[in-house]
Design a protein around this motif. Structure first.
Motif, short mmCIF file in Angstrom:
data_model
loop_
_atom_site.label_atom_id
_atom_site.label_comp_id
_atom_site.label_asym_id
_atom_site.label_seq_id
_atom_site.Cartn_x
_atom_site.Cartn_y
_atom_site.Cartn_z
N HIS A 46 -43.10 7.79 6.24
CA HIS A 46 -42.98 9.18 6.17
C HIS A 46 -42.29 9.81 4.96
O HIS A 46 -41.84 10.86 5.42
N ILE A 49 -41.23 10.51 1.36
CA ILE A 49 -41.86 11.13 0.05
C ILE A 49 -40.71 11.42 -1.11
O ILE A 49 -39.75 11.88 -0.56
N ASP A 100 -42.89 13.75 5.11
CA ASP A 100 -44.39 14.01 5.22
C ASP A 100 -44.56 14.24 6.45
O ASP A 100 -43.97 14.67 7.21
N GLU A 101 -46.10 14.54 6.73
CA GLU A 101 -46.75 15.07 7.81
C GLU A 101 -46.86 13.85 8.93
O GLU A 101 -46.66 12.95 8.36
N ASN A 145 -39.13 17.69 6.15
CA ASN A 145 -40.16 18.48 6.42
C ASN A 145 -40.22 18.91 7.86
O ASN A 145 -40.57 18.39 8.71
N PHE A 159 -49.93 20.11 -0.50
CA PHE A 159 -49.27 18.83 -0.04
C PHE A 159 -50.09 17.83 0.14
O PHE A 159 -49.45 16.60 -0.39
N SER A 160 -51.41 17.69 -0.02
CA SER A 160 -52.23 16.40 0.03
C SER A 160 -51.94 15.60 -1.08
O SER A 160 -52.18 14.47 -1.13
N SER A 171 -48.92 13.70 -0.17
CA SER A 171 -48.80 12.98 1.14
C SER A 171 -49.78 11.89 1.44
O SER A 171 -50.64 11.53 0.86
#
Length: 804
Positions: free
Chosen positions: A390, A392, A461-462, A516, A669-670, A673
């Motif tokens: 997670h 980035i 990250d998500e 995040n 964000f994709s 991510s």
């Protein structure tokens, strides 16, 4: 020959080296291009300038090009691909690795590329210069492991060189060490007879001569010195008898060779651990393009070597001049109590098309020697799992620095890995007796029963919904400890950090804050914990331990029954600074920053700042706090300093969800991510890899043709491969271990809606199974039809015979 006999004296004098290169320019039609393109007043340069210079080098058929400049953007595709074109045209590129030392993970591009000779700097005492950047390369993280860089080091501190006008001056930097090596390369080329120079000289053969002839320094590790100090005479001896071949760099991984083999020598292997990845480069001196003839093979030296299970990912096509092979090493379950050393070789056969005048292709076998230390599997309380998945970094996203006090370094680009900017923390945890493993896959891809603590530090990250559900179950029902070190997140501040990039002619906007926080709050929501959007700064003390809170955030939600520590800080966020100004005085307010909580069978610790663990811009470290937190989360040891009665909360700290920090709506964000718009997949860097599924274990979509050496990139044409050794487990298509331990129930979700999965499964077992079953059914149908016909023929025959 008199120049060659000077040996190391030549390396000490940049002026002599460059003069020698100029002599070669005049007498041997050998062209050297020293490239330093920079607007001196602004210290900036543009990709287009380099493209023009590189095209000139190709057009004029230069032999050696030195580049004493670089940057962290390895995804500047026009630049990177032009470097490939340059080296594919047989131009030997030498490049400085950068002056961002002593920080790790600070290699500059193009020196971090495998087809380029990356040069670091040392002083006259053979110590690594403090300014010299360190490895590992970071462009294969999180799903792989970085390369060993620099390739070699040369003298780069206080080198005497010529002034532009007259006289001499002292120069320091890897920008000085790099042209020293470029001059050495020119001299080495001069000893190859011109008649067969074209058959022998290329970027790979020159790198082979340099790294194999280098003198390994005592003290620095492989990510500081590479192969070692350049040695002109030894490299000359190698080239004098050189025959085109392929080889590995590094060609040895020795766990007993410390500190050179750090971090591998600092933590032994043991059964049940996440795969330990070692990424080595294939240097192919036989041609610009080459091919792996057959899958790599593990050859153990003794019976104990069969306890080692190696899963290989490698490049089938080697271009230009280089490829890679990554070893994913694990100890089998039957080695859980083994203690000792495993030795053996990994071999891979490489071939290149025949050279002009040759009848058949060139072939060679690369050999990598392994000497690995193995210990019995440590207890759960000593095992810590680090979440790399997670994280980035830049590139591709504009991730802002964690400490906003540092104005001259706006990007968080050091990899955020245990072996880059968190390497000091890693060493501390090892010295404290912890075993730290890296997870490059979602949180659904590990067995919580095996670990005392999951460590989440500075994550951007998500999270998949399944990850959130599993983590809740892991903590409450399985007893997993959870330690979270967050960072600042403030939308107003992020907007203020937007800037216009002259090179790309576009506006750059942070894709998130230092961490995040909205995603972390979702992850922690089942535990009723949440962070806010303040940016807090200030000094504080816990029981005499002085610490610095640098651009950290606050805790705004925390359940009753836990322990919450608050300290007076200034809020330096955009909104907070405005409020302070309006109040006519800078006031400090108590803000909760550290929380500790027991939840079900597990224990949780949350802290709002990671700067004190990150070597990049650390003011003061908080390793003491991390040790106390891990004592609590892993061993349930409650330090009296942290568990004061005054810190206990009988009532919850509460804030409405609609007042929590929100996600930005103006950022796609994709694009950056690994979660948003992606499938939930366990990769080869987790314990639950789908063994034997070629091309699926480590997929990296969207970068298939960008970077050579991505651990596994499924191009659909067989350009990269994954393979197991013959003594490994049979394909485990369910992803479950034999013991079916807790945590595995989420494995059914791994395939999700992966569009590649039907094709991949079909190619591996579904189609053969259907064919086999269909064939069996067809056989049964035909057999039954035949039996019926035989019965009918028998009945009618009796009648006929009876009528006769």
């Amino acid at each position: 020959m008199t120049i060659l006999d000077m040996g190391h004296l030549l390396l000490e004098l940049l002026r002599v080296t460059m003069e020698s290169a100029l002599v070669l320019l005049q007498t041997q039609r050998f062209m050297l291009f020293v490239c330093l393109l920079m607007r001196s007043s602004l210290q900036v340069s543009y990709t287009s300038w380099f493209l023009d210079a590189f095209n000139y080098a190709i057009a004029t058929k230069m032999d050696v090009l030195n580049l004493s400049i670089g940057g962290p953007d390895y995804l500047d595709l026009p630049f990177v691909e032009k470097v490939w074109e340059l080296t594919a045209n047989n131009i030997i590129m030498v490049s400085a690795i950068g002056n961002d030392g002593p920080l790790y993970g600070t290699l500059n591009n193009p020196a971090d590329q495998s087809d380029v000779i990356g040069v670091g700097g040392i002083d006259y005492s053979d110590h690594i210069a403090s300014f010299s950047s360190r490895g590992m390369s970071t462009w294969e993280i999180p799903h792989g492991y970085g390369r060993v860089k620099p390739d070699i080091v040369a003298y780069g501190r206080e080198i005497m060189g010529s002034k532009i006008s007259t006289g001499c001056k002292s120069l320091s930097g890897t920008s000085v060490a790099s042209p020293v090596v470029a001059g050495v390369v020119c001299l080495l080329v001069s000893v190859i007879p011109e008649a067969n120079r074209k058959d022998i000289l290329n970027p790979a053969s020159m790198k082979q001569a340099l790294v194999e002839g280098a003198a390994k320094l005592s003290g620095p590790n492989m990510y500081e010195q590479g192969a070692g100090r350049v040695d002109l005479l030894k490299s000359y001896e190698i080239l004098k008898t050189y025959q085109p071949r392929a080889s590995f760099f590094p060609s040895i991984l020795d766990y007993t060779d410390c500190p050179y083999s750090w971090p591998f020598c600092h933590q032994p292997l043991y059964a049940g651990a996440m795969p330990v990845i070692f990424n080595t480069t294939i240097l192919n001196g036989m041609g610009a393009i080459g091919f792996v003839r057959s899958p790599p093979t593990w050859h153990p030296s003794n019976e104990e070597g069969n306890l080692l299970s190696i899963h290989f990912t490698y490049s089938d096509v080697i271009w230009p001049w280089t490829g890679y092979i990554a070893l994913h090493m694990q100890i089998k379950e039957e080695g859980a109590q083994f203690s000792g050393v495993i030795e053996g070789n990994v071999t891979v056969a490489v071939y290149s098309p025949a050279a002009p005048g040759e009848k058949g292709p060139r072939s060679s076998t690369c050999v990598l020697h392994l000497k690995l230390k193995v210990v019995p599997t440590p207890p759960r309380s000593k095992r810590v799992l680090w979440d790399q998945f997670h994280s980035i970094k830049y590139p591709p996203g504009y991730i802002p620095r964690d400490s906003l006090d540092v104005r001259n370094d706006i990007l968080d680009w050091h990899g955020d890995h245990l072996h880059t900017n968190f390497h000091i923390m890693f060493n501390m945890l090892r010295d404290a007796g912890y075993y730290v493993e890296t997870l490059g896959s979602p949180l659904t891809c590990f067995d919580a029963n095996q670990y005392g603590t999951l460590l989440l530090v500075d994550l951007e990250d998500e999270y998949f919904t399944e990850e959130i559900e599993k983590l809740r179950d892991d903590v409450i029902n399985t007893g997993l400890g959870l330690a979270v070190f967050a960072e600042w997140y403030n939308v107003d501040t992020m907007v203020k950090m937007r800037f216009f990039d002259d090179n790309t002619r576009s506006w750059w906007t942070p894709v998130t804050g230092g961490a995040n926080i909205p995603a972390l709050n979702d992850l922690l929501a089942p535990f009723e914990i949440a962070f806010g959007d303040k940016i807090l700064n200030g000094d504080f003390s816990i029981n005499g331990e002085q610490s610095r809170y640098a651009s950290g955030t606050d805790i705004v939600k925390f359940p009753g029954g836990g322990y919450l520590h608050s300290f007076p800080f200034l809020d330096s966020s955009e909104s907070g600074a405005t409020q302070n100004i309006l109040s006519s005085s800078l006031t400090r307010a108590d803000s909760p920053i550290l929380g500790l909580l027991e939840m079900g069978k597990g224990r949780i610790a949350v802290y709002g700042d990671s700067n004190c663990l990150d070597s990049s811009h650390m003011v003061t470290n908080c390793y003491w706090l991390l040790r106390k937190i891990l004592d609590f989360t892993s061993k349930n040891i409650k330090d009296p300093v942290l568990f004061l009665n005054s810190a206990r909360r009988d009532t919850p700290l509460y804030q409405d969800d609609n007042q929590l920090p929100s996600r930005r709506t103006d950022v796609n964000f994709s694009t950056y991510s690994a979660v948003v718009g992606k499938e939930l997949v366990c990769r080869s860097d987790s314990s639950f890899e789908v063994w034997g599924t070629k091309g699926y274990g480590l997929q990296v979509r969207g970068r298939n043709r960008r970077l050579p050496g991505y651990p596994v990139i499924d191009l659909g044409s067989g350009s990269n491969s994954t393979v197991e050794t013959s003594d490994m487990k049979q394909p485990n298509l369910t992803g479950k271990k034999k013991d079916d331990s807790s945590g595995n129930k989420y494995l059914g979700l791994f395939y999700g809606e992966d569009l590649d999965m039907p094709v991949l499964v079909a190619s591996q077992w579904l189609v053969p199974s259907i064919v086999a079953v269909s064939g069996l059914l067809l056989f049964l149908i035909l057999w039954r039809l035949r039996q019926r016909r035989r019965r009918r023929r028998k009945g009618s025959g009796s009648g006929r015979f009876g009528n006769l």
